[in-house]
Write a protein that holds these residues in place. Sequence first.
Motif, short mmCIF file in Angstrom:
data_model
loop_
_atom_site.label_atom_id
_atom_site.label_comp_id
_atom_site.label_asym_id
_atom_site.label_seq_id
_atom_site.Cartn_x
_atom_site.Cartn_y
_atom_site.Cartn_z
N LYS A 279 0.85 -1.18 0.00
CA LYS A 279 0.00 0.00 0.00
C LYS A 279 0.89 1.25 0.00
N SER B 137 5.38 10.03 -0.55
CA SER B 137 4.58 8.84 -0.84
C SER B 137 5.38 7.67 -0.28
N TYR C 216 1.08 5.33 1.22
CA TYR C 216 0.55 6.31 2.18
C TYR C 216 1.17 7.67 1.88
N THR D 146 -2.25 0.93 8.56
CA THR D 146 -3.00 2.17 8.34
C THR D 146 -3.30 2.89 9.65
N PHE E 115 1.10 4.28 9.81
CA PHE E 115 1.17 5.45 8.95
C PHE E 115 0.11 6.50 9.24
N GLY E 116 -1.04 6.11 9.79
CA GLY E 116 -2.04 7.10 10.20
C GLY E 116 -1.50 8.03 11.28
#
Length: 128
Positions: free
Chosen positions: A6, A93, A8, A114, A118-119
Amino acid sequence: MKDFKKYYNIPATPEEVYIALTNPLTIELWTGEVALMSTEPGSEFSMWDGSIVGKNLEFEEGKKIVQQWYFDGQPEMSIVTIKLHLANDGTTSAEVRHINIPDVDYDSFADGWTNSYFGPLAEFFEGP
């Protein structure tokens, strides 16, 4: 075994994100937990009070982090590769690829990338 990949968006430069992911004092700021971390290949690391432990394999300053994450009794190495790319708007990114996640752990790790990793990191750079 499953693989996770993914991207982020982090509102900081790749160099700033790299420091936030490799400096134990900065990791503590955005996770709220004591971390054991070094950029020395072969060194062990621990984050979130030992919830994530492993070995640091490779570093490319400001660009890439490669780690082995330990899972008890797993014969295949679970490897995390984080690549940091400069986006057109000056942000980062972050490309995450985590391979060989045990099937029973996949959902919690996919969610954790997530919501726990990284959130909070993005929120740290966004500020109050």
